[in-house]
Design a protein around this motif. Structure first.
Motif, mmCIF file in Angstrom:
data_model
loop_
_atom_site.group_PDB
_atom_site.id
_atom_site.type_symbol
_atom_site.label_atom_id
_atom_site.label_comp_id
_atom_site.label_asym_id
_atom_site.label_seq_id
_atom_site.Cartn_x
_atom_site.Cartn_y
_atom_site.Cartn_z
ATOM 1 N N SER A 94 0.819 -1.205 0.000
ATOM 2 C CA SER A 94 0.000 0.000 0.000
ATOM 3 C C SER A 94 0.856 1.259 0.000
ATOM 4 C CB SER A 94 -0.909 0.011 1.240
ATOM 5 O OG SER A 94 -1.772 -1.102 1.229
ATOM 6 N N ILE A 95 0.228 2.389 -0.351
ATOM 7 C CA ILE A 95 0.939 3.670 -0.347
ATOM 8 C C ILE A 95 1.349 3.994 1.081
ATOM 9 C CG2 ILE A 95 0.731 6.120 -0.932
ATOM 10 C CD1 ILE A 95 -1.551 5.282 -2.813
ATOM 11 N N ALA A 98 2.122 10.403 2.657
ATOM 12 C CA ALA A 98 1.032 11.340 2.384
ATOM 13 C C ALA A 98 1.484 12.736 2.761
ATOM 14 C CB ALA A 98 -0.215 10.961 3.183
ATOM 15 N N LYS A 109 -7.975 10.891 4.802
ATOM 16 C CA LYS A 109 -7.216 11.007 3.556
ATOM 17 C C LYS A 109 -5.738 10.692 3.760
ATOM 18 C CE LYS A 109 -8.198 15.222 2.474
ATOM 19 N NZ LYS A 109 -8.259 16.490 1.695
ATOM 20 N N GLU A 214 5.670 -1.799 -10.759
ATOM 21 C CA GLU A 214 4.766 -0.814 -11.333
ATOM 22 C C GLU A 214 3.313 -1.212 -11.114
ATOM 23 O OE1 GLU A 214 5.604 2.096 -12.933
ATOM 24 O OE2 GLU A 214 7.652 1.672 -12.272
ATOM 25 N N VAL A 217 2.226 -0.608 -7.408
ATOM 26 C CA VAL A 217 2.023 0.811 -7.114
ATOM 27 C C VAL A 217 0.678 1.277 -7.667
ATOM 28 C CG1 VAL A 217 2.832 3.143 -7.647
ATOM 29 C CG2 VAL A 217 4.469 1.383 -6.957
ATOM 30 N N SER A 218 0.375 0.882 -8.908
ATOM 31 C CA SER A 218 -0.890 1.291 -9.538
ATOM 32 C C SER A 218 -2.089 0.726 -8.785
ATOM 33 C CB SER A 218 -0.931 0.814 -10.997
ATOM 34 O OG SER A 218 0.105 1.407 -11.755
ATOM 35 N N ALA A 220 -2.194 -0.216 -5.588
ATOM 36 C CA ALA A 220 -2.291 0.402 -4.267
ATOM 37 C C ALA A 220 -2.946 1.773 -4.338
ATOM 38 C CB ALA A 220 -0.899 0.513 -3.645
ATOM 39 N N GLN A 221 -2.698 2.513 -5.398
ATOM 40 C CA GLN A 221 -3.274 3.841 -5.548
ATOM 41 C C GLN A 221 -4.792 3.793 -5.656
ATOM 42 O OE1 GLN A 221 -1.132 5.291 -8.954
ATOM 43 N NE2 GLN A 221 0.500 6.190 -7.722
ATOM 44 N N ARG A 222 -5.321 2.658 -6.132
ATOM 45 C CA ARG A 222 -6.776 2.534 -6.266
ATOM 46 C C ARG A 222 -7.434 1.979 -5.003
ATOM 47 N NH1 ARG A 222 -8.299 0.067 -12.052
ATOM 48 N NH2 ARG A 222 -10.350 0.284 -11.059
ATOM 49 N N GLN A 223 -6.635 1.532 -4.058
ATOM 50 C CA GLN A 223 -7.099 1.109 -2.735
ATOM 51 C C GLN A 223 -8.274 0.128 -2.773
ATOM 52 O OE1 GLN A 223 -7.780 4.636 -0.378
ATOM 53 N NE2 GLN A 223 -5.635 5.220 -0.415
ATOM 54 N N GLU A 237 -5.273 -2.868 -14.362
ATOM 55 C CA GLU A 237 -4.026 -2.111 -14.420
ATOM 56 C C GLU A 237 -2.999 -2.794 -15.314
ATOM 57 O OE1 GLU A 237 -3.500 0.907 -13.289
ATOM 58 O OE2 GLU A 237 -5.563 0.950 -12.567
#
Length: 254
Positions: A94-95, A98, A109, A214, A217-218, A220-223, A237
């Protein structure tokens, strides 16, 4: 003395330095030690985890590097790689960073939801080349040699045809036991696969590792919030990855 000590043993702690100097009759604080080392261009960093290499592994890697040192770039463009990876629903994929203001660390957030044991994960098998991504599938059971051969038959061969690999294309995979058992080697021989000899303990050398990074990361950004969504997002993705992106990723690795 401080610089000499950490040069000899980089994993020396600031507490070790304080104790060593105290035994030598000098009282120096941890902060002073840190500042002294920083002025010498040294800073404390997390030690990277790397595979435990025996001398035979080192020699195999060196042999591989020498044999392919002068290979033209066009040769690597004709290599198609396969691999497996695990993607977690929540956790290390996950990201982790922040941008936030002071005292806003608990704002939704700025947080990452976590659950015990990572919330589950999925195993994926995929293949790709500098020409583009091949198929990506979810592996729902523990993979053995028979399953691996079935995946290659049902997914790898169609991928190679769809990617329009040039005549004499080369297959690359790692040295996992299911890939090196006699039955798999015989299957590859009967299918007339030209297999790139790969040194042991070299998972980090597989070009597809860049692609996995890659993808994670993609995703994780969409959670994604559940396993079903995680699988769907992985497939979406993966399908978005352009061939131009792969060419640069493979070039950086090879």
């Amino acid at each position: 003395m401080i610089t000499r000590t950490v040069s000899k043993n980089p994993r020396t702690t600031r507490g070790d330095l304080v104790n060593d100097l105290q035994r030598a009759g000098t009282k120096v604080t941890k902060a002073t030690n840190s500042n002294t080392l920083r002025r010498q261009g040294l800073k404390s960093c997390s030690a990277r985890r790397v595979p435990l290499l025996k001398p035979v592994h080192v020699q195999a890697r060196l042999k591989f590097a020498r044999e392919h040192l002068d290979d033209p770039e066009e040769d690597w463009e004709n290599v198609i790689s396969s691999d497996e990876t695990k993607i977690e629903l929540f956790g290390k994929n996950s990201i982790r960073r922040a941008w936030r203001r002071k005292n806003a660390e608990l704002h939704p957030k700025n947080t990452i939801p976590t659950v015990k044991h990572g919330g589950g994960n999925i195993m994926l098998w995929g293949c790709s080349s500098p020409k583009g991504p091949g198929r990506l599938i979810r592996v729902k059971e523990r993979m053995n040699g028979a399953m691996y051969r079935e995946i290659l038959s049902d997914n790898f061969l169609p991928s190679a045809r769809a990617l329009k690999m040039k005549r004499g294309w080369v297959f690359q995979h790692d040295n996992d036991p299911k890939q090196t058992v006699r039955a798999t080697k015989e299957w590859l021989r009967k299918k007339h696969f030209k297999v790139l000899e790969w040194p042991s303990q070299s998972l980090d050398l597989n070009p597809i590792e860049n692609l996995w990074r890659e993808l994670k990361v993609s995703v994780a950004q969409r959670q994604p919030q559940n396993i079903t969504a995680l699988e769907e997002i992985c497939m979406e993705e993966w399908a978005k990855i352009p061939a131009t992106s792969l060419s640069s990723l493979f070039a950086n690795q090879c």
